[in-house]
Design a protein around this motif. Structure first.
Motif, PDB file in Angstrom:
ATOM      1  N   VAL A  93       0.623  -0.841   0.448  1.00  0.00           N
ATOM      2  CA  VAL A  93      -0.034  -0.176   0.162  1.00  0.00           C
ATOM      3  C   VAL A  93       0.787   1.385   0.062  1.00  0.00           C
ATOM      4  N   THR A 103       0.939   4.053  -2.782  1.00  0.00           N
ATOM      5  CA  THR A 103       0.812   5.652  -2.301  1.00  0.00           C
ATOM      6  C   THR A 103       1.768   6.411  -3.209  1.00  0.00           C
ATOM      7  N   VAL A 146      -7.162  -1.984  -0.313  1.00  0.00           N
ATOM      8  CA  VAL A 146      -6.355  -2.183  -0.374  1.00  0.00           C
ATOM      9  C   VAL A 146      -5.866  -3.649   1.110  1.00  0.00           C
ATOM     10  N   ARG A 189      -5.691  -6.658   0.391  1.00  0.00           N
ATOM     11  CA  ARG A 189      -3.831  -6.940  -0.299  1.00  0.00           C
ATOM     12  C   ARG A 189      -3.732  -6.937  -2.004  1.00  0.00           C
ATOM     13  N   THR A 198      -3.505  -4.162  -3.809  1.00  0.00           N
ATOM     14  CA  THR A 198      -3.021  -3.437  -4.433  1.00  0.00           C
ATOM     15  C   THR A 198      -2.366  -3.627  -5.759  1.00  0.00           C
ATOM     16  N   VAL A 215      -6.221   3.675  -4.770  1.00  0.00           N
ATOM     17  CA  VAL A 215      -5.652   3.334  -3.612  1.00  0.00           C
ATOM     18  C   VAL A 215      -5.067   4.517  -2.556  1.00  0.00           C
ATOM     19  N   VAL A 216      -4.688   5.799  -2.355  1.00  0.00           N
ATOM     20  CA  VAL A 216      -4.413   6.914  -1.831  1.00  0.00           C
ATOM     21  C   VAL A 216      -5.723   7.225  -0.753  1.00  0.00           C
TER      22      VAL A 216
END
Lengths: 284, 289
Positions: free
Chosen positions: A100, A104, B48, B51, B53, B221-222
Motif C-alpha cells: 500500500v 501510494t 487495500v 492486499r 493493490t 489506493v490513496v
C-alpha cells in the motif's frame, strides 16, 4: 529478407549484425537482459514484483524530469530510481516496503512525471518532444548510440556482479528472514541495498524496453525459472538465459518485421516463456 | 488548463467556483469526477484491505491497450476498456491460488500480464499511426473532453457496482479478513474473489476514460490507504475514503482549472498530501499517548 534468412542462416546473422544500430541493441540488450534476469530472480523470490514495478514507473518520472530540466537523461533516470528505492527500503520494515505504501508513493511520483512531461512537451522546442516521452514509456533500444550501449553493458554487468557477490546471504535473508537475522545476516541493509540495485537495473533497462514494460522483463523470465526449478543457482542461471533469449528473439523479430515495435516483441517472447513454464509445471 | 485570458483566479472563492462552473466541460468534469471518486473509494477500500493493490494497478493499466486496440480496429474505446479490464480480472482471478499461499508466483504472473498488456497497447497504437497525443490522453486522462454520454455511462456503471457491493459487502468483508474461517463457515471465498476482481476491473474501465489508465490507480489506493491509516472500522473507513476521494478530486479539478500544470499532477499530489498528513497525525497521536 525472409528468403535471404532461409537460404543462408549464417549470412542472415551477419546481415543483422552488420548494422551499427543492431549491434548496439544486441550489446545493450544482452547486458540489460542478464541484469533483469538475475535481479528478477530475487525480486520474484522476495515477492517484490510490485516494488520493481514502482521503480520502473519512477524511471519515467526521472527521465522526464531530466528532459524538462535540460540535464542528461540518464542522470535523471538513476537519481530518481535510486532515491525512490532508498525511500521504499527505509520506509519498510527490514527493507521491504508494504504494497500500500508502494502504491501510494509511486502514484505521486507518477503524478510528478505527468508534470514534467507537460513542462517538457510545452517547452520552446516542443516539436518532437511528444515522441521523446513515448520513447521513455515504451523504450527505444534501436536508437542507442555506441556510448549508450557501452554504459548499458557496464551497468548491466556491474549489477550482475554485485548480485552474485551478495547472492548467498541475500538468498538466506530472502528464504528465512528471521533465522538469517538471528544468525547475524544484516537483513535490513541487504533489503535496502537490493532495492537500490533494482532501481539501478530499472533505470538502465527502461532505455531498452521502456519504463512501462520493464517489469515484464524482470518478472516473466524469473517467474518462469521458478516454475521450472526449485534450485536457486540453477534458477538464477535459467532466469538470465530466458531473459537474454527473449531480448535476442525480440530483436531478430523486429529486424525481420519493421512494423513490430522491439519492446512489444521482447515482451511477447518473455510472456510466452512464462506461459510455457506455467503450462509445463502444471503437467502432473 | 487556462481556457481564456479573461478567466483569472480572484480572492473571492465563491466567484472562482462560479466562474469555473460557467463552462459546460467543467460541469461534466465535476460530475464525472464525483462519480469516479465515489466508486474508486469504495472499491479501493476493499482492494487495500485485501492486499490486492498490485492487481488493482495492473487492472488500471490494462485499460490502455484495450482502448488502443479498439481504436485500431475502428471500435469505440469504451468497448476496449471494458473488454480488456474484465478479461484481465478473470486472468488474475484464475492465477490466484485458493489459499493465496503462493504469492510470489502470483505477483510474477500479475507483473507479466501487466507488461504484456502494455506492450500490446504500444503495438496497437503504433499500427494505428503512432498518435502521440492519443498516448498521453489514454495514459494520463483528459477531463477537458468529458461528454454527456460518458457521464451517463459512468453513472449507470457506478449504480450497478455500488448495488453489487451492497449485496456482497458483508461476506466479502468476512472473506477478506479471514478467508480460512470464512470458507469453513460456507462463504464462497473463491467466487467472491472473482466477483470482486471483475468489479474492480469494471470500476477501473469506467474511470480510466476520465482519469487515464496510469492515474486511476491513485484514486483507488490513496483515499483508501488514508482512511485505513485513520480507522480500522469498516463503515467509518468506507465513508472516510469516499470523503477523501471527493475532496481530492474536487480540489484537484478546481486548482487544475486555474493552473497551467496538468490535472493528474494536482490530484496525485493532493492525494499524497492527505496520506502523509494522516500518517503524521497518527504518529503524533501515538507519541502523545
Amino acid at each position: 529478407m525472409n528468403a535471404l534468412l532461409a537460404t543462408a542462416p549464417g549470412t542472415g546473422l551477419t546481415e543483422i549484425l552488420s548494422h551499427p544500430f543492431m549491434r548496439h541493441a544486441f550489446v545493450a540488450g544482452t547486458a540489460i537482459a542478464l541484469a533483469s534476469g538475475v535481479v528478477g530472480y530475487f525480486v520474484v523470490l522476495r515477492s517484490q514484483v510490485f516494488s520493481g514495478d514502482a521503480l520502473s514507473h519512477a524511471a519515467f518520472t526521472g527521465a522526464l524530469g531530466a528532459l524538462a530540466l535540460g540535464v542528461d537523461l540518464r542522470l535523471g533516470l538513476f537519481v530518481v530510481t535510486i532515491a525512490v528505492a532508498l525511500g521504499m527500503g527505509v520506509l519498510g520494515p527490514r527493507g521491504r516496503a508494504d504494497d500500500v505504501v508502494i502504491g501510494t508513493v509511486f502514484t505521486w511520483v507518477l503524478g510528478l512525471g505527468v508534470l514534467f512531461q507537460t513542462l517538457f512537451t510545452s517547452g520552446s522546442r516542443s516539436a518532437g518532444n511528444g515522441a521523446a516521452s513515448v520513447n521513455v514509456l515504451f523504450g527505444s533500444i534501436l536508437g542507442l548510440s555506441a556510448s549508450e550501449a557501452r554504459l548499458a553493458a557496464i551497468v548491466g554487468l556491474g549489477a550482475c556482479a554485485v548480485i552474485l557477490l551478495v547472492a548467498r546471504p541475500l538468498l538466506f535473508a530472502s528464504i528465512d528472514e528471521a533465522v538469517a537475522a538471528a544468525r547475524g545476516v544484516p537483513v535490513r541493509a541487504l533489503g535496502i541495498g537490493f532495492l537500490v540495485l533494482v532501481g539501478v537495473a530499472a533505470a538502465e533497462a527502461s532505455q531498452a524496453v521502456g519504463a512501462l514494460l520493464l517489469v515484464g522483463l524482470v518478472a516473466a523470465p524469473a517467474g518462469a525459472a521458478q516454475r521450472l526449478t526449485n534450485r536457486p543457482w540453477r534458477g538464477l542461471a535459467l532466469a538470465a538465459a530466458l531473459a537474454v533469449t527473449a531480448v535476442w528473439i525480440g530483436l531478430v523479430v523486429t529486424y525481420l518485421d519493421g512494423s513490430v515495435p522491439p519492446s512489444f516483441a521482447i515482451m511477447a517472447v518473455a510472456t510466452l516463456e512464462y506461459v510455457g513454464a506455467w503450462g509445463w509445471s502444471a503437467i502432473p | 488548463m487556462p481556457i481564456e485570458a479573461a478567466v483569472r483566479i480572484t480572492p473571492n472563492v465563491v466567484d472562482d467556483v462560479r466562474n469555473a462552473l460557467a463552462f459546460h466541460f467543467m460541469l461534466n468534469a465535476l460530475r464525472a469526477g464525483t462519480v469516479v471518486a465515489i466508486v474508486a473509494a469504495v472499491v479501493g477500500w476493499f482492494m487495500v484491505l485485501r492486499r490486492d493493490t498490485f492487481a488493482g494497478h495492473t487492472l488500471a493499466v490494462v485499460g490502455f491497450p484495450g482502448a488502443a486496440g479498439a481504436i485500431w480496429i475502428g471500435m469505440s474505446a469504451i468497448a476496449g476498456y471494458f473488454a480488456f479490464c474484465i478479461a484481465a480480472a478473470l486472468v488474475i482471478g484464475g492465477v490466484q491460488p485458493a489459499t493465496r499461499r503462493g504469492f510470489d508466483s502470483e505477483s510474477a504472473a500479475i507483473g507479466t500480464l501487466q507488461a504484456f498488456a502494455l506492450a500490446c497497447g504500444f503495438l496497437f497504437a503504433s499500427l494505428y499511426g503512432g498518435l502521440v497525443n492519443g498516448f498521453s490522453a489514454l495514459l494520463f486522462g483528459s477531463f477537458l473532453g468529458v461528454t454527456d454520454a460518458q457521464v451517463i455511462t459512468l453513472l449507470v456503471v457506478a449504480v450497478l457496482l455500488l448495488a453489487v457491493f451492497a449485496c456482497i459487502a458483508r461476506p466479502l468483508l468476512f472473506a477478506s479478513i479471514d478467508p480460512d474461517v470464512a470458507s469453513a463457515r460456507g462463504v464462497p471465498v473463491r467466487l467472491l474473489s472473482f466477483v470482486f476482481l471483475i468489479s474492480l476491473g469494471v470500476a477501473v474501465a469506467a474511470a480510466s476514460q476520465i482519469t487515464g489508465s496510469l492515474l486511476v490507480f491513485a484514486l483507488l489506493v490513496v483515499p483508501a490507504a488514508t482512511a485505513q491509516t485513520i480507522t480500522a472500522r469498516p463503515v467509518a473507513g468506507l465513508c472516510l475514503a469516499v470523503v477523501v476521494a471527493l475532496l481530492v478530486t474536487w480540489l484537484g479539478l478546481g486548482i487544475g482549472f486555474y493552473s497551467s500544470y496538468p490535472l493528474g499532477f494536482w490530484i496525485t499530489t493532493i492525494a499524497f498530501a492527505a496520506y502523509a498528513l494522516a500518517h503524521a497525525g497518527r504518529a503524533i497521536v501515538r507519541a502523545v499517548r
